[in-house]
Structures are given as C-alpha cells and as structure tokens.
Design an enzyme around this catalytic site. Structure first.
Site, short mmCIF file in Angstrom:
data_model
loop_
_atom_site.label_atom_id
_atom_site.label_comp_id
_atom_site.label_asym_id
_atom_site.label_seq_id
_atom_site.Cartn_x
_atom_site.Cartn_y
_atom_site.Cartn_z
CG PHE A 191 -1.73 1.25 1.40
CD1 PHE A 191 -2.76 1.55 0.55
CD2 PHE A 191 -1.43 2.13 2.43
CE1 PHE A 191 -3.51 2.72 0.71
CE2 PHE A 191 -2.17 3.29 2.61
CZ PHE A 191 -3.21 3.59 1.75
CD GLU A 192 3.80 1.70 4.54
OE1 GLU A 192 3.38 1.88 5.69
OE2 GLU A 192 4.79 0.98 4.28
CB SER A 226 4.06 -7.63 3.02
OG SER A 226 3.52 -6.36 3.35
N GLY A 265 6.77 -4.89 11.13
CA GLY A 265 7.35 -4.03 10.10
C GLY A 265 8.60 -3.33 10.61
CG ASP A 266 8.10 -0.78 13.80
OD1 ASP A 266 7.98 0.05 12.87
OD2 ASP A 266 7.24 -0.93 14.68
#
Length: 341
Positions: A191-192, A226, A265-266
């Site tokens: 999405f990003e 992802s 994610g981090d």
C-alpha cells in the site's frame, strides 16, 4: 501557531550544515585531565553506529523497542530517539504518553552536536505522525550527511496498510517529494509503495515496476516487504547498483501465518538494515536472512500463545523478541530468494 516554514527556520540554528571535526573536549572538572573518549566513536564497531528515530512503548515491542535490540544483537551501536513515548501500542483499549515535537528533536540533535557526538553511519526512521516532525527529520538527514557524507538512510515510510492511511494524508506528498529522494534504502509495504509511486500494484510485474519508479526518485535499494497478489504473499527486493543501470531484482515467497502481530514491520526494516550492511552488494542474501529471522520469531510467538492456552487468531500478538535472539543472530535460512531475469 507557527507555520511549517517558521517552524523549520526556528530549528535551523541547531540543524545547520557546518562540518564539524570530531575532537574530545576536556571535561570541566576540579580534576584536570582529558575526558575519556566515546568508545563508539574512538573504537567503532565493524558494523556501524545507528541513530534510530521511531516510536517507543513502555510495554510491548513496536518501534524502537522492536528495532534497537535486534540491531545490537547484529553488532551495531544504536542510539534511539523516541518520536513518541506511550504506555503501550495504540491498538489496545487505551494508552497514555507523550509525543515529541520538532523543536524537542532539534534540542536533542543540538545537544549531541555540542559534544561532537553526531557521527553516524546509519539513520533509521519509522513511524512519524506529523508533517512538521517529518520536515525536521529532513533537516537531521542534511546535518548528519554534512558530518558523514556516506551516511546510509534507511526509511520505513510508515503510512498505512490494507488500503487505509493511518497518518495525515499530507505526509504522503512529503514522503514522495522530499524523503524518497534522500533515502538510501526504502522499505514500504504494498500500500505504501502504491502511495509513493501513484502506481497500483496488481501483479509481480507491477511490483518490480514500482521499485524502478522509486529508484528513479532516489534510493538505490528498495524492498517492498509484503505484497499480496491473489492470496499469495511475497517480498520484492530491488538493488540499483549504479544510476541508470537496470536493477537486480528478486522475490521471496512468504508463508502466511494465520495471526496478526504488532511491531513486525519495524523489526523487518531493522533486520534489513543490519544484514544489508553486512552484505552490501547482495541485497537478496540480506533479505533471505531477514525473512528467515522474522518467520522463525513469528512461529515461536504463535506456538507460545497456544502453549499459554490463547487462540492466536483472536487478537493482535506481542512478538517474542527476547526469546528469539538466537534466530536474529544466527538465522537458519529457510526462505530463499528467486532472482528475476
């Protein structure tokens, strides 16, 4: 209220770009003598020294709590700055805490600079919740590169997931127009990546093309961490070793674990930073190590929740970071990359 321009102008005295020579100053004390050196500068690790600007929670592993420990296990000196400090992550029913503003970030950078402590090999950024703070991050990048022109900036452009933004929409254009051009490595999710490129990713070919668009804007390394296409989950990595060259691209198929986790994610971005610096010309090997570490940790997390009698599909899970330190230091590579032609 200050405008963004006024705000940045007020920060510039502490974020100027004058080059500093690193010397160790004499301590002001009744006992004469040279102050002891900062060993992370005088005797730096072979891996590097990271400034990590991310969120922090007292309980749980997200943001800096999810990134600092793994990087230390991989041999890095890590100095964290907490963009927020909350009691727990915001997915729980309630939370309390404080949010760092741009001027407070300036103060911290100014204090480091006054003591000649601003030499870093890497800058890592994650969740940032306001345009003013993100603009101050850009000033920090400029300052750090005035001291170390070879600074590697690893940016996780945390903006949203699964079709939804969870930051103000104004941040998207700042990331796209100002942050991406100065980043060394970018680690968006699907999405990003779509937000940053304006390009819908509906296939593997689209994912590869999105990476090329991001390369053209700045970063030499792009990892879309992802991508979900037709129910299949995978990572796409892309390394453009020289401007103008076609990037080396690969994918790693990732098994789906039927649970939702916080802080992954981090952690993934921290692992990618850690391993990509050790395998600078082999982003595919770095990604294999990072994915293998993360998957082992997630499987341990699910197993431990089941052992505790909890249904892991019923709520978000706190990752078992400390219990998985061997998988972080010495991962068994079970997930191999597949290079594209």
């Amino acid at each position: 209220m200050l405008s963004t321009q006024e705000f940045l102008s007020s920060c510039r005295p502490c974020l100027g770009t004058s080059r500093k020579t690193h010397v160790f100053r004499r301590r002001s004390s009744s006992i004469s003598g040279m102050a002891p050196p900062i060993l992370s500068l005088a005797l730096p690790s072979e891996t590097g020294r990271v400034l990590s600007i991310q969120s922090h929670t007292v309980q749980g592993y997200v943001g800096n709590k999810s990134a600092v420990f793994p990087l230390q296990l991989l041999g890095y000196d890590v100095d964290p700055i907490h963009s927020v400090q909350f009691s727990n992550h915001t997915g729980k029913p309630t939370f309390k805490g404080q949010v760092l503003n741009g001027q407070q970030l300036c103060d911290l950078i100014e204090g480091l600079e006054a003591n000649n402590l601003l030499y870093y090999t890497h800058l890592l950024t994650g969740y940032i919740g306001s345009v003013s703070f993100l603009n101050t991050i850009l000033q920090v990048v400029e300052k750090l590169r005035s001291i170390n022109p070879n600074l590697i900036y690893v940016c996780d452009p945390v903006m949203g997931d699964e079709g939804k933004l969870y930051v103000p929409s104004e941040l998207v254009s700042v990331y796209r127009e100002k942050v991406v051009p100065v980043a060394s490595m970018l680690t968006p999710n699907q999405f990003e990546a779509e937000q940053l490129t304006g390009f819908r990713i509906g296939s593997e070919a689209d994912g590869r093309e999105a990476c090329k668009i991001l390369h053209a804007a700045g970063p030499a390394k792009v990892v879309i961490t992802s991508i979900n296409i037709d129910g299949n989950l995978f990572l796409i990595g892309s390394h453009q070793k020289e401007k103008g060259q076609s990037p080396e691209q690969f994918k790693i198929v990732i098994p789906k674990i039927p649970a939702y986790f916080t802080g992954t994610g981090d952690l993934m971005t921290a692992l990618l930073l850690g391993w990509s610096n050790k395998y600078r010309d082999n982003l595919d090997i770095a990604a294999e190590l990072a994915v293998s570490s993360l998957q082992a940790l997630l499987q341990r997390t699910v197993n431990d929740y089941v052992t505790a009698g909890f249904n892991p599909q019923s709520s978000s899970l706190e990752i078992r970071l400390i219990q998985s330190q061997d998988d972080i230091r010495n991962p068994q590579v079970k997930f191999k990359s597949e290079k594209y032609n």
